[in-house]
Each structure stands twice: as C-alpha cells, then as structure tokens.
Design an enzyme around this catalytic site. Structure first.
Site: not given
Length: 352
Positions: A29, A33, A42, A80, A156
C-alpha cells in the site's frame, strides 16, 4: 511494445533467490492514503474512478517513487484486489472501506455472476495503467502488479465487506463445501487471466481465518492452480511470483515445498529465523516489520529494522530477502517516518 531498460533489478534478483548487496525494499500500500499528494487527488476523484483511469493510477503509483527517490526498489500499481469481483459482475463501493450492496447469500446467487469474464474488456484499464506506468518509470525500478487470492476475494463476496466474525463465509464453506470450492476455483480462473500481464504478487489477506485443515481445502488448491497456470501461460522463466498468505505461518514449509511461488511474504507474527528454517533454501522471503511500529517514533523504527535485518541475515543470510512490512502501511503514518524506515533498511541490511 518495448520499455526502457531496467536500471535497478535488485528486487528481481532477490525474488529469484540471489544474495544481493543489500535487501531490496518496498511496502504494501505504498501508493495510498498516508501520502498528502494522494489525498489531494482523492478530493476530486472517487476511489474506483482512480483505479479505472490509467493516467490517475499511473500518477499515484509514481508518487512514492518521486518522494523517496533512491530509497525504493519497486513500484506497485495503484489498484485494488476487488476489481476482480467487479469484473465478475458484482458492485463494489468504497465507503470508506469496501462494501458490496448485493453480496452472495446462498449458492443460488452465483447465477448473478458473469458466466464468462473477458478480462481484457473488464480489466483492460489496469493493463493500460501498467503500460503507462512502466513507460513513466523510465526503468528506475520494477513495477509490481497484483491480485487478491481466490479465498480472500470469496470472503469479500460473501461477507459483503470486511468482517470480524467471518460468520457468513464460514457458514458457506461448512454448509456448502462443494459449491464454495467450485466458486473459489472460478475466481481463480479470472485471477489467472488477470495476472498473466503483471510482475506478480498474490494477496491472501484472509488466509489466517482458516484452520490448517481448511486452508488445504479452501485456499491452497486455488493458490497452487494460479501459480501453475500462470507459469504455463508465461513460461517457466517468467517474472517471479510472490504469495502473501497473511496469518498462515503454519503453512510456510509446505508452501515453500510445493506452491510454485518464488517468494513468500511474512506477517509480523513469525520470527525471521524460524521462517527461514521452515522454508530452508527453497524460496526467497519478504517482510516483516509490524506496520504499527511506524507510529512508535524513529528510535523504535530503527531498533525494529535492526532486529529484522539481523534475523534475516542470521546463519549467513544464505537465501534472499526482500524488506517490507508485515502488512500494508496504514493511513496515519507520517511519510517522513516511512522515509526513516527505508533509510534504516539500507543501512542495516547492507552486506559487507
């Protein structure tokens, strides 16, 4: 298409098992973020819109490479793992975590999925992003592509998002075991077609939710099938493949023996020396500092990196190691503390 020649092949050499002058380093990652430049992008773009726009995915992939020039040994494409369920016909939202408005409740719901997935059509935007980014990198470092493991994607699709109890997916595998195995392998077929165009890492983030017995039934077969099939499509000497089966450290020895992956990623719950004993000389290793150490300040980071490097170098460091965290970096990390992590890896993993 020809790409610029690679200037830094440290990660590729380590993944193939070669001893290197120091440990190559990147973090899961790393494009995301915790970076203010990512958060700026974003503000005006929805998460999956960024994934589906090659120019934006390329820009975000390059952000940490620019910020940490000379410290990183790989880029990882911004995408993703849940683009695969999307390609199969499921809706996925990011609010702020992943949410499936219409998850699979019973095996009858599998009929809602696309019977045949044209990966080039459904996920072509990822391939375009990979191409654009490889050109933009100008050979500075290799570019990693990735997929979620079939078991993790299955979780998921059943749970409808993240889960603490895993009640719904455990109900499926114990109540509908044959239907579960069939769907997991169906997901694997999509993953194979998706992975053949990438330098590969497979994330099985939910592996640790399975007992060793159930891991062998519901996860391992699809992981081995992916490795075997990708190699058949790309050739035995294709780009190295990495498997990160988080929480399944009990399976390290057997995965090293027969899974077909060149590198096994480690979480922070296994000692590097014990991991090396388990896998012996069969694979390279990747990991494994606890990501939360990055909140502990520079003294804590340096001490943890020093221990980690010593652990992987024990007994002469007879097999390659790729430095990384034991899971993905989290949003609140100070980017300068991550810089310190990279600098410490360079310092303490250097071979004299």
């Amino acid at each position: 298409m020809s790409f610029p020649p690679l200037k830094n092949d440290l990660l590729l050499r380590a993944a193939r098992g070669e001893k290197t002058e120091r440990a190559p380093v990147w973090v899961m990652r790393q494009a995301g973020r915790y970076l203010p430049e990512f958060r700026e992008v974003r503000k005006s773009h929805e998460f999956f819109d960024i994934c589906r726009t090659p120019s934006l995915a390329c820009e975000i992939t390059l952000q940490p490479i620019r910020r940490y020039t000379g410290l990183l040994d790989a880029a990882i494409i911004f995408s993703d793992i849940l683009v695969v369920p999307q390609a199969m016909g499921m809706e996925v939202l990011m609010n702020p975590g992943p949410e499936f408005p219409d998850p699979l409740v019973t095996p009858a719901d599998v009929a809602k999925l696309r019977e045949k997935v044209d990966v080039d059509k459904e996920l072509g935007y990822v391939f375009k992003a990979l191409t654009e980014t490889r050109i933009a990198l100008a050979g500075e470092v290799p570019l990693i592509g990735f997929s979620g493991a079939p078991w993790t994607l299955f979780v998921y699709m059943i749970e409808g998002g993240g889960s603490k109890s895993f009640q719904k997916v455990k109900t499926w595998i114990f109540k509908y075991p044959e239907e579960s195995k069939a769907l997991i392998m169906r997901i694997a077929d999509v993953c194979i077609d998706y992975l053949v165009g990438q330098l590969l890492q497979v994330f099985d983030s939910s592996a640790g939710e399975l007992s060793p017995y159930d891991f062998d039934i519901f996860s391992r077969p699809s992981l081995e099938y992916i490795a075997r099939s990708v190699r058949q499509k790309l050739g035995a000497d294709a780009v190295p493949m990495t498997l990160f089966a988080k929480g399944a450290n009990y399976a390290l020895a057997s995965l090293a023996q027969s899974s077909g992956y060149d590198t096994l990623g480690l979480d922070w719950l296994v000692d590097p020396l014990e991991a090396r004993k388990a896998v012996q000389e069969k694979v390279a290793l990747q990991g494994n500092m606890d990501p939360n150490v990055l909140y502990g300040g520079r003294d804590a980071i340096e001490a943890a990196v020093k221990r980690m490097c010593a652990g992987f170098a024990a007994n002469g460091g007879t097999r390659a190691w790729i430095a990384n965290l034991g899971h993905g970096i989290t949003p609140g990390v100070d980017p300068e503390d991550l810089r310190w992590f990279f600098e410490c890896v360079h310092k303490y993993s250097a071979r004299t």
